[in-house]
Design a protein around this motif. Structure first.
Motif, PDB file in Angstrom:
ATOM      1  N   GLY A 149      60.827  10.048  22.432  1.00 23.89           N
ATOM      2  CA  GLY A 149      61.794  11.031  22.899  1.00 23.89           C
ATOM      3  C   GLY A 149      61.168  11.901  23.962  1.00 23.89           C
ATOM      4  O   GLY A 149      60.160  11.550  24.590  1.00 23.89           O
ATOM      5  N   GLN A 150      61.757  13.066  24.161  1.00 24.80           N
ATOM      6  CA  GLN A 150      61.222  14.036  25.112  1.00 24.80           C
ATOM      7  C   GLN A 150      61.473  15.427  24.546  1.00 24.80           C
ATOM      8  O   GLN A 150      62.600  15.750  24.148  1.00 24.80           O
ATOM      9  N   ALA A 151      60.449  16.253  24.524  1.00 22.63           N
ATOM     10  CA  ALA A 151      60.574  17.614  23.993  1.00 22.63           C
ATOM     11  C   ALA A 151      59.790  18.581  24.869  1.00 22.63           C
ATOM     12  O   ALA A 151      58.774  18.214  25.473  1.00 22.63           O
ATOM     13  N   ARG A 152      60.289  19.788  24.924  1.00 27.99           N
ATOM     14  CA  ARG A 152      59.643  20.830  25.732  1.00 27.99           C
ATOM     15  C   ARG A 152      59.353  22.022  24.829  1.00 27.99           C
ATOM     16  O   ARG A 152      60.221  22.488  24.092  1.00 27.99           O
ATOM     17  N   CYS A 153      58.108  22.522  24.875  1.00 26.73           N
ATOM     18  CA  CYS A 153      57.742  23.743  24.135  1.00 26.73           C
ATOM     19  C   CYS A 153      57.689  24.899  25.113  1.00 26.73           C
ATOM     20  O   CYS A 153      57.384  24.725  26.293  1.00 26.73           O
ATOM     21  N   ALA A 154      57.994  26.099  24.620  1.00 30.42           N
ATOM     22  CA  ALA A 154      57.943  27.309  25.436  1.00 30.42           C
ATOM     23  C   ALA A 154      57.407  28.444  24.573  1.00 30.42           C
ATOM     24  O   ALA A 154      57.642  28.506  23.368  1.00 30.42           O
ATOM     25  N   ALA A 183      56.900  32.789  24.578  1.00 31.26           N
ATOM     26  CA  ALA A 183      57.204  34.086  25.184  1.00 31.26           C
ATOM     27  C   ALA A 183      56.554  35.174  24.343  1.00 31.26           C
ATOM     28  O   ALA A 183      56.613  35.141  23.113  1.00 31.26           O
ATOM     29  N   ILE A 184      55.911  36.139  25.009  1.00 28.10           N
ATOM     30  CA  ILE A 184      55.275  37.271  24.323  1.00 28.10           C
ATOM     31  C   ILE A 184      56.036  38.531  24.714  1.00 28.10           C
ATOM     32  O   ILE A 184      56.197  38.819  25.905  1.00 28.10           O
ATOM     33  N   ARG A 185      56.532  39.258  23.717  1.00 31.05           N
ATOM     34  CA  ARG A 185      57.326  40.485  23.915  1.00 31.05           C
ATOM     35  C   ARG A 185      58.502  40.208  24.865  1.00 31.05           C
ATOM     36  O   ARG A 185      58.820  41.006  25.732  1.00 31.05           O
ATOM     37  N   GLY A 186      59.115  39.022  24.688  1.00 30.12           N
ATOM     38  CA  GLY A 186      60.297  38.660  25.475  1.00 30.12           C
ATOM     39  C   GLY A 186      59.986  38.128  26.859  1.00 30.12           C
ATOM     40  O   GLY A 186      60.897  37.746  27.591  1.00 30.12           O
ATOM     41  N   GLN A 187      58.731  38.085  27.256  1.00 36.17           N
ATOM     42  CA  GLN A 187      58.369  37.613  28.595  1.00 36.17           C
ATOM     43  C   GLN A 187      57.812  36.189  28.504  1.00 36.17           C
ATOM     44  O   GLN A 187      56.852  35.939  27.779  1.00 36.17           O
ATOM     45  N   HIS A 188      58.407  35.250  29.296  1.00 39.66           N
ATOM     46  CA  HIS A 188      57.973  33.848  29.283  1.00 39.66           C
ATOM     47  C   HIS A 188      56.512  33.753  29.757  1.00 39.66           C
ATOM     48  O   HIS A 188      56.149  34.310  30.795  1.00 39.66           O
ATOM     49  N   ILE A 189      55.699  33.019  29.008  1.00 31.61           N
ATOM     50  CA  ILE A 189      54.283  32.874  29.340  1.00 31.61           C
ATOM     51  C   ILE A 189      53.955  31.449  29.786  1.00 31.61           C
ATOM     52  O   ILE A 189      53.326  31.251  30.818  1.00 31.61           O
ATOM     53  N   GLN A 190      54.355  30.442  29.003  1.00 22.67           N
ATOM     54  CA  GLN A 190      53.983  29.073  29.329  1.00 22.67           C
ATOM     55  C   GLN A 190      54.962  28.090  28.708  1.00 22.67           C
ATOM     56  O   GLN A 190      55.582  28.375  27.683  1.00 22.67           O
ATOM     57  N   SER A 191      55.060  26.896  29.300  1.00 26.18           N
ATOM     58  CA  SER A 191      55.849  25.819  28.721  1.00 26.18           C
ATOM     59  C   SER A 191      55.148  24.494  28.986  1.00 26.18           C
ATOM     60  O   SER A 191      54.284  24.403  29.858  1.00 26.18           O
ATOM     61  N   GLY A 192      55.492  23.472  28.212  1.00 26.65           N
ATOM     62  CA  GLY A 192      54.899  22.143  28.360  1.00 26.65           C
ATOM     63  C   GLY A 192      55.870  21.093  27.863  1.00 26.65           C
ATOM     64  O   GLY A 192      56.764  21.385  27.071  1.00 26.65           O
ATOM     65  N   THR A 193      55.689  19.827  28.321  1.00 22.23           N
ATOM     66  CA  THR A 193      56.610  18.754  27.967  1.00 22.23           C
ATOM     67  C   THR A 193      55.847  17.590  27.365  1.00 22.23           C
ATOM     68  O   THR A 193      54.788  17.197  27.874  1.00 22.23           O
ATOM     69  N   ALA A 194      56.407  17.039  26.285  1.00 20.56           N
ATOM     70  CA  ALA A 194      55.864  15.846  25.628  1.00 20.56           C
ATOM     71  C   ALA A 194      56.885  14.733  25.785  1.00 20.56           C
ATOM     72  O   ALA A 194      58.084  14.959  25.612  1.00 20.56           O
ATOM     73  N   GLY A 209      57.641  10.218  25.165  1.00 22.17           N
ATOM     74  CA  GLY A 209      57.243   8.933  24.612  1.00 22.17           C
ATOM     75  C   GLY A 209      56.858   9.010  23.141  1.00 22.17           C
ATOM     76  O   GLY A 209      56.947  10.048  22.480  1.00 22.17           O
ATOM     77  N   VAL A 210      56.390   7.825  22.667  1.00 23.11           N
ATOM     78  CA  VAL A 210      55.995   7.693  21.267  1.00 23.11           C
ATOM     79  C   VAL A 210      54.737   8.533  21.026  1.00 23.11           C
ATOM     80  O   VAL A 210      53.745   8.402  21.755  1.00 23.11           O
ATOM     81  N   PHE A 211      54.784   9.383  20.027  1.00 24.97           N
ATOM     82  CA  PHE A 211      53.701  10.302  19.646  1.00 24.97           C
ATOM     83  C   PHE A 211      53.237  11.179  20.821  1.00 24.97           C
ATOM     84  O   PHE A 211      52.082  11.572  20.897  1.00 24.97           O
ATOM     85  N   GLY A 212      54.155  11.492  21.741  1.00 23.58           N
ATOM     86  CA  GLY A 212      53.825  12.377  22.861  1.00 23.58           C
ATOM     87  C   GLY A 212      53.460  13.768  22.355  1.00 23.58           C
ATOM     88  O   GLY A 212      53.964  14.244  21.337  1.00 23.58           O
ATOM     89  N   ARG A 213      52.572  14.408  23.121  1.00 25.40           N
ATOM     90  CA  ARG A 213      52.057  15.723  22.719  1.00 25.40           C
ATOM     91  C   ARG A 213      52.163  16.730  23.849  1.00 25.40           C
ATOM     92  O   ARG A 213      52.038  16.379  25.010  1.00 25.40           O
ATOM     93  N   ALA A 214      52.308  18.014  23.434  1.00 21.27           N
ATOM     94  CA  ALA A 214      52.273  19.117  24.394  1.00 21.27           C
ATOM     95  C   ALA A 214      51.788  20.364  23.670  1.00 21.27           C
ATOM     96  O   ALA A 214      51.989  20.521  22.452  1.00 21.27           O
ATOM     97  N   THR A 215      51.148  21.256  24.430  1.00 18.84           N
ATOM     98  CA  THR A 215      50.643  22.512  23.876  1.00 18.84           C
ATOM     99  C   THR A 215      50.998  23.646  24.814  1.00 18.84           C
ATOM    100  O   THR A 215      50.841  23.527  26.030  1.00 18.84           O
TER     101      THR A 215
END
Length: 194
Positions: free
Chosen positions: A155-160, A162-173, A175-181
């Motif tokens: 599949g495809q998933a995106r992590c995000a 936010a600290i105190r409501g302010q966006h800090i970082q995002s990443g996308t995983a 495929g099979v066993f795809g990873r993101a941090t």
């Protein structure tokens, strides 16, 4: 007239016999008198059993009393040492910042993220369905982090993050066993002012 004292025809005990009768030790033989005297002194087997029973009941009462005192002391000590109040933990007293973790996309995802722990241990959510979102307090000085791992169907998933409501970082995983941090940095606790 005769001056000899008359003897009474009724048998009256002598003073020694009277003494034995009044003490309850009258008997026909001397050996029974000794046994009766021992019974009165508590030296008989029945007297020894009674004294032993008294000692055992006293010992039992002392043990029970000591146990009750120890239990009371334990409860008092528990009350003094137990500083938490109905579920409150020391972590609530540590300065923290609200951190929002969010995962969007398609697929089934295992999520691991940093939450309220001051020791750095992570919280894990297995087989989360998307979209997923949570806001937690993270202690100042810790690094809020979220890791995502897709399942065997991919599949495809995106992590995000936010600290105190302010966006800090995002990443996308993908495929099979795809990873993101996604990770961020919280400020350190300011020293107390004097």
């Amino acid at each position: 007239m005769d001056s000899t004292p008359r003897k009474s025809t009724t048998d009256q005990p002598s003073s020694e016999a009277e003494h034995e009768e009044s003490s309850g030790n009258t008997s026909e033989s001397g050996s029974e008198t000794v046994i009766a005297a021992r019974e009165d002194d508590g030296a008989s087997p029945n007297g020894a059993e009674s004294a032993s029973a008294d000692r055992h009941s006293l010992r039992g009462a002392l043990i029970a009393g000591g146990a009750a005192v120890a239990a009371c002391a334990g409860l008092v000590l528990y009350g003094v040492l137990n500083t938490g109040n109905s579920g409150d933990t020391a972590e609530h007293h540590v300065p923290a910042a609200p951190v929002t973790y969010e995962v969007t996309g398609e697929g089934i995802v295992d999520i691991t993220y940093q939450a309220r722990s001051t020791s750095g241990t992570a919280t894990r959510v297995n087989a989360a369905t998307l979209p997923w979102r949570t806001t937690v307090d993270v202690p100042l000085g810790q690094e809020p982090t979220i890791n995502i791992v897709l399942g065997e169907k991919g599949g495809q998933a995106r992590c995000a993050l936010a600290i105190r409501g302010q966006h800090i970082q995002s990443g996308t995983a993908t495929g099979v066993f795809g990873r993101a941090t996604c990770a961020g940095q919280l400020p350190h606790q300011d020293p107390p002012e004097n």
